[in-house]
Design a protein around this motif. Sequence first.
Motif, PDB file in Angstrom:
ATOM      1  N   GLU A   1      82.706 116.877  81.313  1.00 54.32           N
ATOM      2  CA  GLU A   1      81.301 115.859  82.084  1.00 54.32           C
ATOM      3  C   GLU A   1      80.123 115.756  81.532  1.00 54.32           C
ATOM      4  N   GLU A   2      80.078 116.638  80.771  1.00 51.69           N
ATOM      5  CA  GLU A   2      78.133 116.374  79.667  1.00 51.69           C
ATOM      6  C   GLU A   2      78.394 115.637  78.894  1.00 51.69           C
ATOM      7  N   GLU A   3      80.162 114.895  78.149  1.00 50.47           N
ATOM      8  CA  GLU A   3      80.084 113.579  77.922  1.00 50.47           C
ATOM      9  C   GLU A   3      80.027 112.362  78.124  1.00 50.47           C
ATOM     10  N   GLY A   4      80.601 112.248  80.240  1.00 47.27           N
ATOM     11  CA  GLY A   4      80.657 111.101  80.224  1.00 47.27           C
ATOM     12  C   GLY A   4      79.905 110.323  80.301  1.00 47.27           C
ATOM     13  N   THR A   5      80.056 108.900  80.445  1.00 45.87           N
ATOM     14  CA  THR A   5      79.011 108.550  81.017  1.00 45.87           C
ATOM     15  C   THR A   5      78.950 107.237  81.799  1.00 45.87           C
ATOM     16  N   THR A   6      78.339 108.079  82.993  1.00 48.51           N
ATOM     17  CA  THR A   6      78.598 106.870  84.294  1.00 48.51           C
ATOM     18  C   THR A   6      76.757 106.339  84.542  1.00 48.51           C
ATOM     19  N   ASN A   7      76.112 106.040  83.453  1.00 46.98           N
ATOM     20  CA  ASN A   7      74.947 105.078  83.514  1.00 46.98           C
ATOM     21  C   ASN A   7      75.140 103.907  83.219  1.00 46.98           C
ATOM     22  N   ASP A   8      75.136 102.753  84.436  1.00 42.60           N
ATOM     23  CA  ASP A   8      74.922 101.264  84.003  1.00 42.60           C
ATOM     24  C   ASP A   8      73.943 100.788  84.169  1.00 42.60           C
ATOM     25  N   SER A   9      72.961 101.058  83.239  1.00 39.40           N
ATOM     26  CA  SER A   9      71.233 100.384  82.967  1.00 39.40           C
ATOM     27  C   SER A   9      71.399 100.337  81.836  1.00 39.40           C
ATOM     28  N   VAL A  10      70.886 101.673  81.431  1.00 39.28           N
ATOM     29  CA  VAL A  10      70.214 102.038  79.863  1.00 39.28           C
ATOM     30  C   VAL A  10      71.877 102.500  79.105  1.00 39.28           C
ATOM     31  N   PRO A  11      72.376 102.284  77.597  1.00 38.42           N
ATOM     32  CA  PRO A  11      73.177 102.655  77.439  1.00 38.42           C
ATOM     33  C   PRO A  11      72.318 104.290  76.333  1.00 38.42           C
ATOM     34  N   ALA A  12      71.255 104.294  76.453  1.00 31.69           N
ATOM     35  CA  ALA A  12      71.020 105.424  74.950  1.00 31.69           C
ATOM     36  C   ALA A  12      70.208 106.540  76.254  1.00 31.69           C
ATOM     37  N   GLU A  13      70.747 107.462  76.417  1.00 37.80           N
ATOM     38  CA  GLU A  13      70.824 108.675  76.868  1.00 37.80           C
ATOM     39  C   GLU A  13      70.359 109.876  76.380  1.00 37.80           C
ATOM     40  N   GLN A  14      69.867 110.580  76.851  1.00 32.20           N
ATOM     41  CA  GLN A  14      69.942 112.217  76.144  1.00 32.20           C
ATOM     42  C   GLN A  14      71.193 112.785  76.172  1.00 32.20           C
ATOM     43  N   GLU A  15      71.135 114.382  76.366  1.00 30.05           N
ATOM     44  CA  GLU A  15      72.334 115.408  76.767  1.00 30.05           C
ATOM     45  C   GLU A  15      72.267 115.608  77.798  1.00 30.05           C
ATOM     46  N   GLY A  16      72.867 115.945  78.326  1.00 30.72           N
ATOM     47  CA  GLY A  16      72.836 116.147  80.057  1.00 30.72           C
ATOM     48  C   GLY A  16      71.321 117.223  80.581  1.00 30.72           C
ATOM     49  N   ALA A  17      72.155 118.214  80.020  1.00 30.03           N
ATOM     50  CA  ALA A  17      71.775 119.852  80.137  1.00 30.03           C
ATOM     51  C   ALA A  17      70.180 119.244  80.155  1.00 30.03           C
ATOM     52  N   SER A  18      69.929 118.869  78.528  1.00 30.35           N
ATOM     53  CA  SER A  18      68.386 118.387  78.156  1.00 30.35           C
ATOM     54  C   SER A  18      67.584 117.467  79.098  1.00 30.35           C
TER      55      SER A  18
ATOM     56  N   GLY B   1      75.137  97.582  97.988  1.00 34.32           N
ATOM     57  CA  GLY B   1      74.679  98.317  96.506  1.00 34.32           C
ATOM     58  C   GLY B   1      73.600  99.364  96.742  1.00 34.32           C
ATOM     59  N   SER B   2      72.736  99.294  97.828  1.00 38.50           N
ATOM     60  CA  SER B   2      71.071 100.171  97.555  1.00 38.50           C
ATOM     61  C   SER B   2      72.174 101.659  98.438  1.00 38.50           C
ATOM     62  N   ILE B   3      72.706 101.408  98.566  1.00 49.10           N
ATOM     63  CA  ILE B   3      73.730 102.954  98.974  1.00 49.10           C
ATOM     64  C   ILE B   3      74.084 103.728  97.681  1.00 49.10           C
ATOM     65  N   LEU B   4      75.160 102.426  96.858  1.00 51.47           N
ATOM     66  CA  LEU B   4      75.756 102.769  95.431  1.00 51.47           C
ATOM     67  C   LEU B   4      75.000 103.890  94.547  1.00 51.47           C
ATOM     68  N   VAL B   5      73.690 102.797  94.597  1.00 49.08           N
ATOM     69  CA  VAL B   5      72.735 103.379  93.661  1.00 49.08           C
ATOM     70  C   VAL B   5      71.393 104.588  94.302  1.00 49.08           C
ATOM     71  N   LEU B   6      71.447 105.087  95.490  1.00 47.66           N
ATOM     72  CA  LEU B   6      70.996 106.112  96.328  1.00 47.66           C
ATOM     73  C   LEU B   6      71.762 107.598  95.382  1.00 47.66           C
ATOM     74  N   THR B   7      73.403 107.372  96.179  1.00 44.49           N
ATOM     75  CA  THR B   7      74.499 107.952  95.564  1.00 44.49           C
ATOM     76  C   THR B   7      74.581 108.577  94.579  1.00 44.49           C
ATOM     77  N   TRP B   8      74.822 107.360  93.804  1.00 48.26           N
ATOM     78  CA  TRP B   8      74.175 107.701  91.683  1.00 48.26           C
ATOM     79  C   TRP B   8      73.303 108.461  91.028  1.00 48.26           C
ATOM     80  N   THR B   9      71.958 108.181  92.221  1.00 45.57           N
ATOM     81  CA  THR B   9      71.175 108.539  91.389  1.00 45.57           C
ATOM     82  C   THR B   9      71.160 110.765  92.435  1.00 45.57           C
TER      83      THR B   9
END
Lengths: 585, 585
Positions: free
Chosen positions: A565-582, A508-516
Motif C-alpha cells: 500500500e505504501e509503495e502504491g502510486t496512484t497519484n495522477d498529477s505529480v510523480p514526486a511524492e514523499q513516503e506515505g506515512a510522513s 471528473g469532480s467526483i473522481l477527484v473528490l474520491t481520490w482526495t
Amino acid sequence: MLRPTQQLKLILSLGSQAPVFGTLSTPSHCHLEPSRRLEELAAGLLATEPRPSRLAAQDQGRQRPACPAARRALRVPQCFTAPPHSRGDPAGRLCDPCPPPATWRAAQAGAMRKAERRVAGGSGSGSPLLEGRRSTESEVYDDGTNTFFWRAHTLTVLFILTCSLGYVTLLEETPQDTAYNTKRGIVASILVFLCFGVTQAKDGPFSRPHPAYWRFWLCVSVVYELFLIFILFQTVQDGRQFLKYVDPRLGVPLPERDYGGNCLIYDADNKTDPFHNIWDKLDGFVPAHFIGWYLKTLMIRDWWMCMIISVMFEFLEYSLEHQLPNFSECWWDHWIMDVLICNGLGIYCGMKTLEWLSLKTYKWQGLWNIPTYKGKMKRIAFQFTPYSWVRFEWKPASSLHRWLAVCGIILVFLLAELNTFYLKFVLWMPPEHYLVLLRLVFFVNVGGVAMREIYDFMDELKPHRKLGQQAWLVAAITVTELLIVVKYDPHTLTLSLPFYISQCWTLGSILVLTWTVWRFFLRDITMRYKETRRQKQQSHQGRAINNGDGHSGPDDDLLGTGTAEEEGTTNDSVPAEQEGASAAS
Amino acid sequence: MLRPTQQLKLILSLGSQAPVFGTLSTPSHCHLEPSRRLEELAAGLLATEPRPSRLAAQDQGRQRPACPAARRALRVPQCFTAPPHSRGDPAGRLCDPCPPPATWRAAQAGAMRKAERRVAGGSGSGSPLLEGRRSTESEVYDDGTNTFFWRAHTLTVLFILTCSLGYVTLLEETPQDTAYNTKRGIVASILVFLCFGVTQAKDGPFSRPHPAYWRFWLCVSVVYELFLIFILFQTVQDGRQFLKYVDPRLGVPLPERDYGGNCLIYDADNKTDPFHNIWDKLDGFVPAHFIGWYLKTLMIRDWWMCMIISVMFEFLEYSLEHQLPNFSECWWDHWIMDVLICNGLGIYCGMKTLEWLSLKTYKWQGLWNIPTYKGKMKRIAFQFTPYSWVRFEWKPASSLHRWLAVCGIILVFLLAELNTFYLKFVLWMPPEHYLVLLRLVFFVNVGGVAMREIYDFMDELKPHRKLGQQAWLVAAITVTELLIVVKYDPHTLTLSLPFYISQCWTLGSILVLTWTVWRFFLRDITMRYKETRRQKQQSHQGRAINNGDGHSGPDDDLLGTGTAEEEGTTNDSVPAEQEGASAAS
C-alpha cells in the motif's frame, strides 16, 4: 565565570543564530554553513585529546586542483572563499582561494551590506539570506558591488517631481476644457503614484534586471485593480461607455463573427489550396500561444502542472463554446495546433530553459571587477537573467494542505485565462484591441512574481505566514474581473452546459473528490489500523516467544500488504511524492 | 587545517557579523553585545597562561543584589538575561537571571522571530536590531510574544474583501444614477486601496499601538496626495467647484470677516465687561493651539527648535497679515496668548513628557506572561505608548550638512503651517470646516513618523541613505499644497510685503547667511591657517632647541587664541554642539 567548554557552547548557541551569510561567499559547488562549521571547530577544540579533526582528515584525502586548468577540467569555478573546507559536496571538489584575504573580506562586507539592504528594503519572505537557504534554492555568490543604480534616489525623485509639477502647472497655461483637465488630473495622479511606488514600495522576491522594475509592475497592479473596482461599481451601460475615455472607438457592441468554420484538414473542394483551413488558423495568435506558454512554464516551473492546465483549458473551451463563440474551434485546432504544437512546444522550450536555469552557477561580480571586455558584455547581458533560482517542488500529494493549494492554483490560473476572453466579451472589446494585449503583457510580468510568492507562502515553515503583495493583488484582480463578468453579463454565464459536458465535469469532480478522500483520510486511517494490528500481533508474538511458543502468523501477509500500500502510486498529477506515512498530514 | 588560535579568530570574525540580538534580551541597565563578549571569551581562551579573565575579576568585585527588594532599591529590573556579565554599566549593577534558561532561550528565540518579522516587514532604517543601537536610543527588552494581532492576516482580508465586493455588487441592485455610481466607485477604490495598504504596505519606524495603524495613515497620505494632484491640474473655478462633491456647502466665496478688532486689554468704555476683548479671543482655537504644540514638541523633540518655529510663525503672521486677514491679531494675542500661554505651555508639557519617555524603561511582556490583573491593565494602557524611544540630537551647528538640514526642516514646517491658512483661503473653506480639522488630524498622525524618518535619514551613517516613505509623502504633500496656493491665487501671494517688514527679513537672512559662511567656511580656514602657523613655529622651535637655542615666541598667544576660538559658542539655536575641530565638515 564560565568554564571554557561552557563558553564555547555559548559561542555555538550565539553563532548558530548568525545569518547564513557564508553562502553568499562560496561558489555554487561548495556548501558552507558557518553554524555547522562552528560546531565542528568547537568540537575539535573541546576534544580532550589533541587529535586531527575530521576536517583535516577530509582535507588530506582530497586532491586540490591547481589553478586554473585543472579547475576548469573539474568545473570548479574561480571564487572568493573562506579557507577551503567544503562540506556536503558529493564530488569532493574544493575551491582555491585565489584572491587575497583583503579582497575576500571586502567582498564579504559588501555581501553583508547587500544583505542588509535587501532585508532593510523588505525583500519579502523569499530572501534566502535571513531564513537559511532551502534545498531547492541555488547558491548565490555576490561580490556585493553597490553601484549608482542600486542606491536609493529618494530625494532626487522628489526634486525632479517637484520641478516637473511646478513647470506644468505654473508655467504652462491651464486649458479651459473640464473633461480634458479631469482626464489629465487622473493621469497625473497615476504618474505621481507610480513615482512614489517605484521609489518607496516594498521589494518583492525578484531583483533582475532591477528591483524598481518589479516595484513598477506592483504599482501598475494597484492602479489596474482600482480601475476594475471602479468599473465594477458602475451600471452595465455606464461601464461600457466609460471605456470611451480610454479609447473612443470602444463602447460599441461587438460585430458578429464566424468562428467555427470548415474543419476539413484536406479540403478537396478548394482547388487552389486544399489546406487553406490550416493556413487560415495560422494567425498572430500562434506565436502568442507559444510565447505565452513558454513564459507560463517559467512561472509554474512544473511540467505536470503546465500540461494539466493546458489540457484542462481545452476542455473548458469545449465546455463553454456555447457561451463564447470564440471558443469553438476544430478538433485539430484544439489538440494538435494548440496542445501539441503551440502550447506543447512552448512548454518544452520552457522546460529546457528551466533546466539551464537550475544548473547554472549564480556568480555575480560588479562590472568594474571584471577585467575583460567580453566578460563585461556578458555581465550586462546576464543582468536580464535571474539573480538566483528556486526549483518549485509543488508536491501536491504530500499533504492535504498542499493538494488543496495546488488545486486552487490551477483553478485560479484557469479562471484568469478564462477572464481574458470573458472580460473583453462583456466590455465589448475586439480581440485584437491593444488593451487586451496590454493586459496579457501585464499578467506576464506580475505572474512570475505572484507564483514565486505563492510557492514561498506554501513552503513557509514559520508559524506566521504572509502572502506576498503581488500574489495578493493578482488574486484580487482575478476575483474582481470575475465579478465584473458575472455582473455585466449574467445571461451569458447562465447559459447551461450541454448535458453530456456537465456529465463529464460531474464525473471528473467526483473522481477527484474520491481520490482526495481516499488519499488524505481513508488511506491514513487504513494504514494506522494496520499498524496498530501489526503492533498488537508483534507484542503477542513477543509474549509467545517469551512463553516459549514461537510462531509466525499472518504477520508476513499483513506486512506485505502494508508495504504494497505504501509503495502504491496512484497519484495522477505529480510523480514526486514523499513516503506515505510522513506525508499524511 | 587551521590552528586553534586561527580557528578562534575565524569564529570571532564570523561572530562579529551576527546581528546584535543580545540587546533585546537584556534589561535597560545591562549593556550586552555578543560580538564583544565573543572577543573577550576568545581572548580568555587564547591566553597562553591560565589566568582569571577580566570578566571574572569584574564579577567578583561587584555586589550582586538579592531578588527582589535590593534589586528594586538599586532600580535593577527583573529580567531575562544571559549569564550575568554586564559591560559598560557605570553603576556596576547586575541583573539576576530569575527565570530558568529554557524560558530565556524561548524568549530569545521569540525575540529573534520578532526581529526577523520586523526586518522582513521592512521596518526601515530606524530598526535598532540590525544596525546596532545608537547612543540616543533607549534599550528595549521584549519577550517576543507573538499574539493574534501581530500575525499577518493577508488571506483573511482578501477573503472578507471578496465576500463584501460580491455582496455589494451582485446581491444589491445597482442604482441608475451615474454621478452617484461614480462617487461610489471612487470611494470603493479608495477603500480597496486602504485594504491592500493596511495589509501589505511597508512598515515604518513606529509600531505602537499597532503597525497597521501607521500603514493606514501612510495610505491616507497617498490618497490625499493624489487628490491634491488632481485639484492642482484643474482650473481655479473647476477646482473650487469640485469640492462640492465632497461637501455641497463648499464652492462658494468666503464671507468677509472682521479679524483685527479692538486691541485694548482693558476697555474702559465697556461697563459690563472691560476685559471682553480677551474673552472674545478665547475660542476653540486656544486648546487646539495647546494640543497642537504639545504634539509638535513630541514630534520635534527639541526645545530650541520648537521655540524658534513658534516665534518665527508669529513673525510670519505679522509679515503676511496684509495677505491673509486671518493673521491680523492684537500684539498681546501674538506674544502672550499664543507664544507664551498656548504654545509655550504646550511646549513645556511636551518637554516634560519627552523627559519621562526618555527615562522610562522599555520592557514589554506578552499579556499572558503577566501574572497580576493590575499588571495586565497597565500593559494594555502602555500599548498606546511608544515601543522604544529615540532622543533627537539635531546638532545643527556641528556640520554644514546638518545645519542646512535643520534650516530646511524649520522652513518646511513653517510652510506646512502656512499652507493650513492659505489652502483653506484659496479653496474657499471656512476655518471651522471639518475638512480643515481633518487635515490637522492627518498631519498630527503622519508628522511624528515623518520627523523620525528625517532624523534617521540625517543620522544615517551608511553610504547609501534612503528617505523614509512617510517623510517623502509629507514633503510631496507640502510642495503640492504650495503649488495649489500659488496657482489658485497668485494675486494674493504677490501682494508685496510692507517695506519695514521686508527690511527685517532681509536683515535676518543676511545675518543667518553671514553666520553660516563664517561658521562653516571662514572659521575652518582660519583655524587651519593658525594650526599650520603653529606647527611651523613648533618645528622652528624644535630645530632651535636642537641647535641649542631654546626660546618661546608668540606661540602661547597663538595657542591661547586658537583655544579661545574653539571654545567660543556663537550658536544661537541648539546649545548641544560638538568640538569645533571635529565638527567642521
